[in-house]
Scaffold this active site. Sequence first.
Site, PDB file in Angstrom:
ATOM      1  N   HIS A 197      -2.824  -2.250   8.598  1.00 33.50           N
ATOM      2  CA  HIS A 197      -1.221  -2.244   8.557  1.00 33.50           C
ATOM      3  C   HIS A 197      -0.778  -2.304   9.973  1.00 33.50           C
ATOM      4  O   HIS A 197       0.452  -1.111  10.404  1.00 33.50           O
ATOM      5  CB  HIS A 197      -1.769  -0.361   8.072  1.00 33.50           C
ATOM      6  CG  HIS A 197      -2.244  -0.326   6.694  1.00 33.50           C
ATOM      7  ND1 HIS A 197      -1.428  -1.632   5.059  1.00 33.50           N
ATOM      8  CD2 HIS A 197      -2.877   0.518   6.184  1.00 33.50           C
ATOM      9  CE1 HIS A 197      -2.070  -1.438   4.312  1.00 33.50           C
ATOM     10  NE2 HIS A 197      -3.050  -0.995   4.624  1.00 33.50           N
ATOM     11  N   HIS A 246      -0.843  -2.898   0.485  1.00 35.14           N
ATOM     12  CA  HIS A 246      -1.865  -3.516   0.350  1.00 35.14           C
ATOM     13  C   HIS A 246      -2.365  -4.910  -0.362  1.00 35.14           C
ATOM     14  O   HIS A 246      -3.162  -5.550  -1.228  1.00 35.14           O
ATOM     15  CB  HIS A 246      -2.592  -2.289  -0.603  1.00 35.14           C
ATOM     16  CG  HIS A 246      -3.311  -1.411   0.444  1.00 35.14           C
ATOM     17  ND1 HIS A 246      -2.504  -0.151  -0.195  1.00 35.14           N
ATOM     18  CD2 HIS A 246      -4.032  -0.703   0.771  1.00 35.14           C
ATOM     19  CE1 HIS A 246      -2.730   0.423   0.390  1.00 35.14           C
ATOM     20  NE2 HIS A 246      -3.760  -0.038   1.812  1.00 35.14           N
TER      21      HIS A 246
END
Lengths: 328, 328, 226, 226
Positions: free
Chosen positions: A54, A216
């Site tokens: 991320h 995700h």
Amino acid sequence: MLINVPESVVADALRGMAAAHPELTVDVGNRVVLRRDAPMAGKVGLVSGGGSGHEPLHAGFVGPGMLAAACAGEVFTSPVPDQMVRAAAAVDSGAGVLFVVKNYTGDVLNFEMAAELAEDEGVQVAKVLVDDDVAVTDSLYTAGRRGTGGTLFVEKIAGAAAEEGAPLERVEAVARRVNERSRSFGVALSACSTPTKGSPTFELPHGELELGIGIHGEPGRERRAMMTSREIADFAVDAVLEDLRPSGPVLALVNGMGATPLLELYGFNAEVQRVLAERRIPVARTLVGNYVTSLDMAGCSVTLCEVDEELLRLWDAPVQTPALRWGR
Amino acid sequence: MLINVPESVVADALRGMAAAHPELTVDVGNRVVLRRDAPMAGKVGLVSGGGSGHEPLHAGFVGPGMLAAACAGEVFTSPVPDQMVRAAAAVDSGAGVLFVVKNYTGDVLNFEMAAELAEDEGVQVAKVLVDDDVAVTDSLYTAGRRGTGGTLFVEKIAGAAAEEGAPLERVEAVARRVNERSRSFGVALSACSTPTKGSPTFELPHGELELGIGIHGEPGRERRAMMTSREIADFAVDAVLEDLRPSGPVLALVNGMGATPLLELYGFNAEVQRVLAERRIPVARTLVGNYVTSLDMAGCSVTLCEVDEELLRLWDAPVQTPALRWGR
Amino acid sequence: MPEPTAPDSAGSPGSSDTSGASSDASSGTFDAAFFVRWLTIAAASVDREADRLTELDSAIGDADHGANLKRGFAAVTAVLEKEPPPTPGAVLVTAGSRLISTVGGASGPLYGTLLRRTGKDLGDEPAVSRARFAEALEAGVSAVSRLGGAQAGDKTMLDALVPAAAALGESFTAAREAAERGALATVPLRARKGRASYLGERSVGHQDPGATSSALLMAALAEAAE
Amino acid sequence: MPEPTAPDSAGSPGSSDTSGASSDASSGTFDAAFFVRWLTIAAASVDREADRLTELDSAIGDADHGANLKRGFAAVTAVLEKEPPPTPGAVLVTAGSRLISTVGGASGPLYGTLLRRTGKDLGDEPAVSRARFAEALEAGVSAVSRLGGAQAGDKTMLDALVPAAAALGESFTAAREAAERGALATVPLRARKGRASYLGERSVGHQDPGATSSALLMAALAEAAE
Ligand SMILES: Nc1ncnc2c1ncn2[C@@H]1O[C@H](COP(=O)(O)OP(=O)(O)O)[C@@H](O)[C@H]1O
Ligand SMILES: Nc1ncnc2c1ncn2[C@@H]1O[C@H](COP(=O)(O)OP(=O)(O)O)[C@@H](O)[C@H]1O
Ligand SMILES: [Mg+2]
Ligand SMILES: [Mg+2]
Ligand SMILES: [Mg+2]
Ligand SMILES: [Mg+2]
């Protein structure tokens, strides 16, 4: 993929980060990135972390005015409790530590275990869960709303409060307030590929998109035929506003998922601003860029955070991190 | 693609940029982004620009300590002379203007025409060509080396000289010096898709890469089976060093082409630093990120710039732009 | 079947394999070496099936379950090999702690807690009967349910673990089969916990990766007991 | 063919089409309206073929040539329609300036210079002969060569423009055919100028987009003259 082997991706990245950022302390073995000046005397230390993939979240937000430490898990996998325990011990000056935790089962459980262990070691730990993603209904039938773009607002604003020397309960209260006033909605124009899997996590045919994705690589709530930037902005902003209904000005984060060019993202921001103007929502500040990403996913998310004067002042306060930097 | 129609991509992005950056003046009609305080009394104005699709280059580098103005062309298409003429007129305080031009036929010709026109209007114009890409041999049989990552070094360092109040000849000399000491090499792990074409500009099968690419989605000099991050770093750094042979410390830019996750890019930086250490090249500063991009291309480039004390001081000098920000 | 049938498995669907030719019948009690053998077989099985687990997690999760467990079980075998703990309870507590320290994600704390709680329940007895183990496993499974707030039917590892723990009173084979059935039965379910719950209706039609890995663990257990 | 053959086209390959049934023979001179018609037909042709030009540019360049010329020629027809200039020279100078102000890239200044220089060479004559036009076009083509530093054989627009200008002395049809042949002949060449030169040997086997668009311009000219 620009890697050696999947197993070393996170350690390699931390070594590279250490080389690029001598102003940070990077503990590669324990996968913890710390402010060089930690513990900061008398100040609460913000500790966050989560699965890798991320970036720049979270390690890119370590520095004066934001996080005191970040713990990096494997790609899309929460870090283990030992990391957070170590981070907490390293940044605690006696004023206590705030764990900023994105609401995913893995992160929640690992941070919870860490909090228990750290408290056993005498560190005062408070926790705030970030759950801003309106694409997930917060009900008995889900694991609750996910933490996405709102995390940036929580970490920046609570980090500013900590930097000012606010005590733990206050920093925690500010963080909670920011989370309660933040909502996000994300869209994928392509899936992402994790190093381990090596191929896209789901099939998204050219000319289709996924609405309501997380960070995700999981598919969203709904697949549709490709929409224009204008249509996506309408959809995403309205999804957020349905839940947020701000009565005052907002901060806007127009976030890229990783592979969407800044050129497109700025164009998307123009549409986001248009919808907000049409809905008569004043925008106090806007941040455009790839901040809370999902590896090489193409797509974007919109996060709005309703701010009062205090939160806006804390947002504007100086910050010195690899990925966010202003003021002083 | 996150767009409305290909024709409006650049204008949409500029509108979005205007909304996100009230500290800049964005002339959407003429596609020029300017420092709000231009013209800066007594100071040389740096004007750059080029095709869009390389963001944050160039508009993301407009601000105190770097560019005074940037002109945005269509995607991968040099801006037209009118834009540079307008930018030059807007930033000239009487101290003159330096055009920073990446060495592509289109950019060279359009900036040349603009220089002539601006000089007709009484603006003193100097020009520096950036040609740092060692993948292209600079010979009678090519259009000369391309301008890529070195542009960032030229714009930052010459921008700092201008900010200090150096006269035009000096700013020009500094810019030229930076260019002469900068070399780059780029690698593509995927092609990019332009809005107009809507599909990848070339076919790159999974498991292969292109060595020696530029920043316009053109294929490179050579296609190979996929290499590891370590192998790519060896290849790219050695390609640069073969041409640069630095005797002192270097600045290193480890640049993403757009879609390569920061996680991978930092890991790649670890390998770049390893090779440099093996070759006994001291690294004074390292910058890692997506700065000189090629839309949604996956890949990376390495730029090294040999610095003396003055250039390092100018590199470290404060800069306040959307994409680069430090000091003060 | 010479061994007593656990009372709570009376109503469970009978095992189709009634040969019972495993070491169940003969051994009577199970020592630390048996538990080490179980976890070693489990590690090998997880290693072999990692890609399939990741593939399942890719459909309704985030494509890391295989890599997570592979990393964790490799760490478990490493520690068990280096310093084999003296009792079944110590083996499980050590293994569970190792999982917690190396897996991360949801499955790390959950499987870690499963083993730790089961191990703690076994206390420091040098060897335990299958019935005693079954009892302890039920305690471990309850702890997983409390920690993650999930129940059987939520499309999680509990769909394999709950029936397996119940069937373990009957036999190792029954436990294995119950876990396999439980894992398969997650396919038509809609997830209510974990990442798969984000997908809502779209989680239907996919087998839960955690239930699948739980079935692998129970198969490893049956194999260790053979 | 009643009109005189331009001396410099003597050695050029003869046109295979000897019918000569175009307006060449009859009109004698060409006024501003003719040049506006030419550029209007060219604009339509570029618009139609934009994707093909972009496709060619995608192989050895940066995939924008079609969009570039489409944008530029649309701007050219807009200005010519709004305020039609009075002379052939003025038409070309106006059109060239418009290309420079709207195309960008390499082709903007180059095509812009081609038209501007050709137009300037024509001066303010109200109508010009084909021979005079051919002479002016050669001046325009030379200016392109000077500006970009390229020669015929470098795999650029010059490979179509140089022979076309030479053949224009003979007939419009000959110019069109020479340009087409020149464009086709770029396929086996290795580029030495423009972006394609970065590819080295890999530029071989692809037709140059600029030479292709030049052939379109010459075809439009022949069509205007029909
Ligand atoms: N609350 C929960 N209770 C029990 N099991 C859960 C829970 N949440 C997730 N799981 C199990 O964990 C599995 C996913 O594990 P893993 O992929 O390793 O972690 P993550 O979901 O954090 O990526 C799911 O398939 C499910 O069986
Ligand atoms: N130096 C040059 N001289 C003449 N023609 C050139 C030169 N460089 C490029 N060209 C022509 O320009 C064409 C490309 O135009 P275009 O794609 O619009 O611009 P760019 O190359 O800037 O993207 C090439 O196909 C070639 O014919
Ligand atoms: Mg995970
Ligand atoms: Mg171009
Ligand atoms: Mg998972
Ligand atoms: Mg081109």
